[in-house]
Design an enzyme around this catalytic site. Structure first.
Site, mmCIF file in Angstrom:
data_model
loop_
_atom_site.group_PDB
_atom_site.id
_atom_site.type_symbol
_atom_site.label_atom_id
_atom_site.label_comp_id
_atom_site.label_asym_id
_atom_site.label_seq_id
_atom_site.Cartn_x
_atom_site.Cartn_y
_atom_site.Cartn_z
ATOM 1 N N HIS A 215 19.004 -0.998 18.728
ATOM 2 C CA HIS A 215 19.003 -0.050 17.611
ATOM 3 C C HIS A 215 19.749 -0.591 16.407
ATOM 4 O O HIS A 215 19.350 -0.390 15.266
ATOM 5 C CB HIS A 215 19.623 1.268 18.068
ATOM 6 C CG HIS A 215 18.726 2.002 18.999
ATOM 7 N ND1 HIS A 215 19.129 3.034 19.793
ATOM 8 C CD2 HIS A 215 17.419 1.818 19.265
ATOM 9 C CE1 HIS A 215 18.122 3.464 20.501
ATOM 10 N NE2 HIS A 215 17.075 2.738 20.205
ATOM 11 N N CYS B 239 -1.979 -12.634 12.628
ATOM 12 C CA CYS B 239 -0.812 -11.800 12.311
ATOM 13 C C CYS B 239 0.435 -12.182 13.102
ATOM 14 O O CYS B 239 1.400 -11.446 13.120
ATOM 15 C CB CYS B 239 -1.145 -10.323 12.519
ATOM 16 S SG CYS B 239 -1.617 -9.935 14.203
HETATM 17 C C1 PEP Z 1 1.350 -11.716 18.518
HETATM 18 O O1 PEP Z 1 1.308 -11.789 19.752
HETATM 19 O O2 PEP Z 1 1.215 -12.707 17.770
HETATM 20 C C2 PEP Z 1 1.564 -10.424 17.848
HETATM 21 C C3 PEP Z 1 1.471 -10.299 16.543
HETATM 22 O O3 PEP Z 1 1.915 -9.368 18.642
HETATM 23 P P1 PEP Z 1 3.418 -9.098 19.134
HETATM 24 O O4 PEP Z 1 4.283 -10.130 18.468
HETATM 25 O O5 PEP Z 1 3.724 -7.716 18.736
HETATM 26 O O6 PEP Z 1 3.277 -9.309 20.602
#
Ligand code: PEP
Ligand code: MG
Length: 821
Positions: free
Chosen positions: A435, A748
């Site tokens: 947190h 992403c």
């Molecule tokens: C990833 O796996 O690249 C992703 C964006 O998801 P997370 O980091 O939330 O697992």
């Protein structure tokens, strides 16, 4: 000295005073009354076994009724009183210690009682004994981690062994004559969170020490700590090994919890809390003080919650609501009350419960429970401030550029400090989902966690560089180092100004390709960054984060409200909502499944969603409602085959039908996508691409599965490179296949947020990236200086190279072509 690390692999075999075997099912004893096995009416450990302790549940810490323990408290108070009286007698420190060990041995009916004191160089020296050979005193020395006594110091936990001699790491020290003693109970002597010695008792027979006996010995250890520190026993050399290093420059490693670089002056968080009075004359007076302090503390938390800046924290406020709930926790207060009844002052009782809490924290693996326990630690410190009337006393002399140092921090503790002065936070513990880290991110304060030994290595006012990006701190750096970091910070500030100027410039490459730049978000507080950075939209909204900071599952109404606010605050920019990606290290407190042995490859994300469709359907329903009349972009995580996507789509269609049947408005368009995180999917793209509108590569997970390298394992952190030819070849192949279709491709993961890596992605054919908001400006600067077609012409030949990484080729290319990285 600092509480030394637990490193079972360095233990020597066959040393006296035994030690703990590394095992996942044998844990050192620390789970005591009122939650220990005896108090729970559970079976007692058979003789010869180290007691097993179940993972404690802090939510069920209930105080036992007082009546049944009255005789034990009376016994404990009597021993403390006798010890106090003994201290008042004249005599040398050694004589006092000799009397203390005699008294304790008599009281606890043990043949041996010994006190070991930590000396410089992490050595435990036998300072006094009743029962071992007197000539061993000041002769027997054990390294921390050596033997059982060393383990007690290393783990800062009590150990009770009914058959110490059969322990594999039992260390035999002939000068002590201890071979005839079978059982051993050792407890750490701690002062302000630091182990300064060990108190041990031994018996000839195989004895199972009760939880109450462990408690009693711990209380005596607290008194000894007070006597040592108060100079009543002048044997403790305060210049321990760590102290000896406290003037020198030092570099410590850690784990980046929130990025950034800062330079400032260290402020240890626990500064000022010194408990000088451990034993109370009248428990009722202490109970009264506790009641008053608890009431004051609750009032202060209410005031904190009402503060204007806290109100602006949006759903972060819920972190604090959970915290306030803990302040009302009767079990926690009850345990403090029990410790008072055993003869301690209110403040010593709070500290005792703190020590227990820390011991639990060391053993709890569940990250959510760990956070709950650190909330309790935060509350304990706060309560101590009220009991000792320390509130506000320190605020004036805090430096303008303070770097806060703590073992761990609760969210409210961080907010107690003036955010204007806070340059960075360094923690010995901490995790990305803590947190305090969530709050620090919202305040844009760099945080370095898991920085072992920082608490004991730093002094108030020390100069400190926190380089969270490179996962290190530099303590007391020399002037050259300081100057070099100061100029890096100045350069960063200058670049930030330049980046700010790029806000309204389009992310178009030098040869005219428009790249879509998006931000990753997970909390409402991230959304203003969408507008500040000039990004095109939210490429990844991680819906699990609001689930993780709550204490109960948010229902459809609460979720609809939250997602509606996201859509509203995005002001027409597109948002990709990823459905719940829990499991792995993202644990929901109210949803305790079985613990997976290999959580990142376990029951997580869409696998849970499909096995517990009610949860996923509720979330889909909320998303449909939040996007009524507009466009919903929904993305399913961790899809591993086409059938899983079809099953998820079927749930979506079912919910859409349900909404339509209830005459509820639907979104004007629903775009469906998935995260490409599991390599198996790469081989199914032809069958998959007709069924989706977009694909977003989750490079964090894809990379860990590609290299079979746990993304959370610091030992593997830099072993493989995302710029490895094999990994880029995989991404290149994906881009080639997806770009042929009417399917939008994006990435992403973390890879998109670094300019060189992002350049490589563009070279592989990616034209849409999503990243944390602070990366938008540097990535845009890179894009605007890149001729992407020339890179695309060159890259395929590099993909065939046998190199570990293409980093140097890409870097040289960027330098030669004037790409701004
Ligand atoms: C990833 O796996 O690249 C992703 C964006 O998801 P997370 O980091 O939330 O697992
Ligand atoms: Mg992922």
């Amino acid at each position: 000295m600092n509480a030394p690390p637990h490193n079972p692999s360095t233990q020597k075999a066959g040393n006296k005073s035994g030690s703990v075997r590394e095992s996942t099912d044998v844990e050192p004893l620390s789970d005591k009354s009122p939650i220990g096995p005896a108090a729970r009416g559970e079976e007692q450990t058979p003789p010869g076994k180290q007691r097993l302790v179940k993972t404690p549940d802090p939510m069920s810490l209930e105080a036992k009724p007082h009546d049944g323990k009255a005789h034990e408290w009376a016994g404990s108070r009597r021993l403390l009183r006798l010890l106090r009286e003994l201290m008042k007698e004249r005599g040398s420190s050694q004589a006092k210690l000799d009397n203390i060990v005699k008294l304790i041995a008599q009281d606890i009916v043990a043949e041996v009682c010994s006190i070991y004191v930590l000396r410089p160089g992490d050595v435990l020296e036998l300072f006094a004994t009743m029962g071992l050979k007197p000539e061993a005193v000041h002769q027997t020395r054990l390294h921390v981690e050596e033997g059982i006594v060393g383990q007690v110091a290393a783990l800062a936990l009590p150990l009770a062994l009914s058959d110490a001699q059969s322990h594999p790491n039992f260390a035999y020290r002939p000068e002590t004559g201890e071979e005839i003693y079978q059982s051993l109970l050792g407890v750490p002597i701690q002062r302000a969170g630091r182990v300064i010695g060990v108190l041990a008792v031994q018996n000839v027979t195989s004895r199972s020490y009760t939880d109450e006996e462990v408690e009693a010995l711990e209380t005596v250890a607290m008194l000894l700590a007070e006597l040592f520190a108060g100079g009543e026993i002048g044997l403790l050399d305060d210049d321990t090994s760590a102290e000896g290093d406290r003037g020198k420059p030092m570099r410590l490693d850690g784990l980046m919890l929130n990025e950034g670089l800062a330079i400032g002056h260290a402020v240890p968080h626990t500064r000022g809390i010194v408990i000088s009075q451990v034993i109370a004359d009248d428990p009722e007076v202490e109970r009264g003080r506790l009641v008053t302090a608890v009431a004051e503390m609750r009032g202060a938390i209410d005031d904190l919650m009402a503060r204007a800046d806290i109100a602006e924290l949006g759903e972060h406020r819920e972190v604090l609501e959970v915290y306030r709930m803990f302040a009302e926790d009767r079990g926690w207060i009850g345990r403090i009350d029990e410790a008072i009844l055993s003869g301690l002052t209110a403040e010593a009782a709070v500290e005792k419960v703190q020590v227990d809490t820390r011991a639990r924290m060391a053993k709890v693996k569940d990250p959510y429970l760990k956070e709950r326990l650190s909330d309790l630690e935060d509350l304990g410190n706060r309560l101590l401030h009220h009991l000792l009337d320390l509130d506000g006393a320190e605020a004036q002399d805090l430096p303008e550029d303070m770097v806060l140092i703590a073992r761990n921090l609760g969210p409210a503790e961080l907010l107690d400090y003036d955010a204007e002065r806070l340059r960075a936070v360094v923690l010995e513990e901490g995790s990305p989902t803590a947190h305090v880290v969530i709050i620090a991110r919202a305040l844009n304060i760099p945080v370095l966690g898991r920085c072992r030994d920082i608490v004991t290595s730093v002094r108030h006012g020390d100069q400190i560089v926190v380089d969270a990006d490179n996962e290190q701190v530099l303590l007391r750096p020399n002037e050259d180092v300081q100057a070099s970091f100061s100029s890096t910070i100045a350069e960063r500030d200058r670049r930030q100004e330049i980046f700010a100027a790029t806000r309204d410039l389009p992310p178009v490459t030098a040869d005219g390709r428009r790249i879509s730049l998006n931000i990753n978000a997970g909390l409402l507080i991230d959304i203003p960054h969408l507008h500040e950075s000039g990004a095109d939209g939210i490429g990844l909204y991680r819906t699990e984060i609001p689930f993780m900071v709550r204490d109960t599952f948010p229902g459809v109404t609460a979720q609809t409200e939250l997602y509606s606010r996201v859509v509203e605050q995005a002001e027409g920019k597109p948002v990709i909502f990823r459905t719940l990606d829990v499991g792995g290290d993202k644990v929901l407190p109210y949803w305790q499944g079985e613990v997976d042995e290999n959580p990142s490859m376990g029951w997580r994300a869409i696998r849970i969603g499909l096995d517990r469709p009610a949860v996923l359907r509720q979330q889909i329903r909320a998303l449909l409602r939040a996007c009524q009349g507009g466009e919903l972009r929904i993305m399913f995580p961790m899809i591993s085959d086409v059938a899983e996507l079809e099953a998820a789509r079927a749930l979506l269609e079912r919910e859409m039908d349900r909404e339509a049947n209830k005459d509820r408005a639907l979104p004007s368009a629903v775009k469906v996508g998935l995260m490409l995180e599991v390599p198996s999917l790469v081989w199914q793209l032809p069958a998959l691409l007709d069924k989706v509108d977009f694909v977003s590569v989750g490079s964090n997970d894809l990379f860990q599965f590609h290299f079979a390298a746990d993304r959370g394992n610091p030992r593997l952190a830099r072993r493989y490179d995302v710029l490895a030819p094999g990994f880029l070849k995989l991404l290149h192949g994906v881009a080639e296949q997806v770009n042929k279709k009417e399917v939008r491709l994006s990435l992403c993961g973390d890879m998109a947020s670094h300019p060189l890596e992002a350049m490589a992605l563009l070279g592989c054919g990616f034209e849409s990236l999503s990243m944390p908001a602070p990366s938008i400006a540097p990535i845009k600067t890179m894009i605007r200086s890149l001729n992407v077609e020339s890179l695309r012409a060159l890259l395929p030949s590099w993909l065939e190279l046998p190199d570990h990484s293409l980093r140097s080729q890409l870097k040289s290319y960027a330098d030669e072509q004037g790409v701004e990285l």
